[in-house]
Design an enzyme around this catalytic site. Structure first.
Site, PDB file in Angstrom:
ATOM      1  N   TYR A  30      66.457  65.333  -5.046  1.00 37.94           N
ATOM      2  CA  TYR A  30      65.788  63.935  -4.478  1.00 37.94           C
ATOM      3  C   TYR A  30      64.447  64.023  -3.547  1.00 37.94           C
ATOM      4  CZ  TYR A  30      63.507  59.462  -2.482  1.00 37.94           C
ATOM      5  OH  TYR A  30      62.386  58.629  -2.143  1.00 37.94           O
ATOM      6  N   LYS A  88      59.909  65.102  -4.379  1.00 39.04           N
ATOM      7  CA  LYS A  88      58.957  65.034  -3.672  1.00 39.04           C
ATOM      8  C   LYS A  88      59.282  65.121  -3.190  1.00 39.04           C
ATOM      9  CE  LYS A  88      59.868  60.405  -4.440  1.00 39.04           C
ATOM     10  NZ  LYS A  88      59.068  59.330  -5.468  1.00 39.04           N
ATOM     11  N   ASP A  97      59.388  53.805 -19.349  1.00 39.60           N
ATOM     12  CA  ASP A  97      59.715  54.916 -18.704  1.00 39.60           C
ATOM     13  C   ASP A  97      58.859  56.123 -18.324  1.00 39.60           C
ATOM     14  OD1 ASP A  97      61.121  57.070 -18.463  1.00 39.60           O
ATOM     15  OD2 ASP A  97      62.453  56.926 -19.770  1.00 39.60           O
ATOM     16  N   ILE A 115      61.019  53.390   4.636  1.00 41.12           N
ATOM     17  CA  ILE A 115      60.864  51.263   4.039  1.00 41.12           C
ATOM     18  C   ILE A 115      62.014  50.787   3.659  1.00 41.12           C
ATOM     19  CG2 ILE A 115      59.185  50.199   2.363  1.00 41.12           C
ATOM     20  CD1 ILE A 115      57.868  52.855   4.557  1.00 41.12           C
TER      21      ILE A 115
END
Length: 197
Positions: free
Chosen positions: A113, A117, A21, A146
């Protein structure tokens, strides 16, 4: 495959698969130590661990926010910090972080998210300045859409929207791998954000 000094590619008959992790520093240290015992000092790391959970911000639990931030941003920092000790001793190294176009352009339902990033950009650029004088490079690859297990859940319509790239097709993992290889081999590239859309 291990990349040696001057990042020459060599073939190895040994392979090692380890799990950790990345948000757990003790686990990361154990994995890095095991890898170094097997292959020798680490001189290249690609931080590609990432998770996503699309949700409007008002519906996102704080525990979900922390899970995303801990894996996508803190995990990269922990892994980098752990391998830096070896790289600083060697006076060379290449760190490649994998971000997302959502971190630059945003996307509805991906506030957390996107933040995780986007944080990678500031981290990577600052790290490049911090360790560059010691022969260590840090770069960020920012892929667009992707096709991976993480994007498999999207509907055909969503894939068409997210996949509206100039080449009119979604990217494949190998497309990102080619960029990783390029950055490893070109030893004057550091502190850069490379879009893969």
């Amino acid at each position: 495959m291990r990349l040696r000094s001057k990042f020459e590619t060599i073939k190895l008959s040994r392979h090692l698969g380890l799990m950790a992790d990345v948000a757990n520093e003790e686990e990361v240290i154990k994995v890095v130590n095991a890898a170094e015992q097997w292959f020798g000092p680490v001189n290249v790391v690609v931080n590609a661990a990432g998770i996503n959970q699309d949700s409007l911000l008002v519906r996102t639990k704080t525990s979900e926010m922390l899970r995303l931030l801990n894996t996508n941003l803190l995990g990269t920092m922990i892994t980098t910090k752990t391998v830096l000790r070896s790289m600083l001793h060697q006076k060379e190294g290449c760190i490649i972080n994998i971000g997302s176009v959502v971190g630059q352009h945003g996307n509805s339902g991906q506030c957390v998210y996107g933040a995780s990033k986007a944080g990678l950009m500031g981290f990577t650029k600052s790290l490049a300045k911090e360790v560059g004088s010691r022969g260590i490079r840090a770069n960020l690859i920012v892929p667009g859409f992707i096709e991976t297990e993480m994007t498999a859940y999207l509907t055909k319509k969503q894939k068409e929207v997210f996949g509206s790239v100039p080449l009119r097709r979604p990217g494949q993992p190998i497309d990102v791998a080619y960029l990783v290889e390029f950055i490893i081999k070109h030893e004057f590239i550091t502190g850069q954000v490379t879009l893969a859309i």
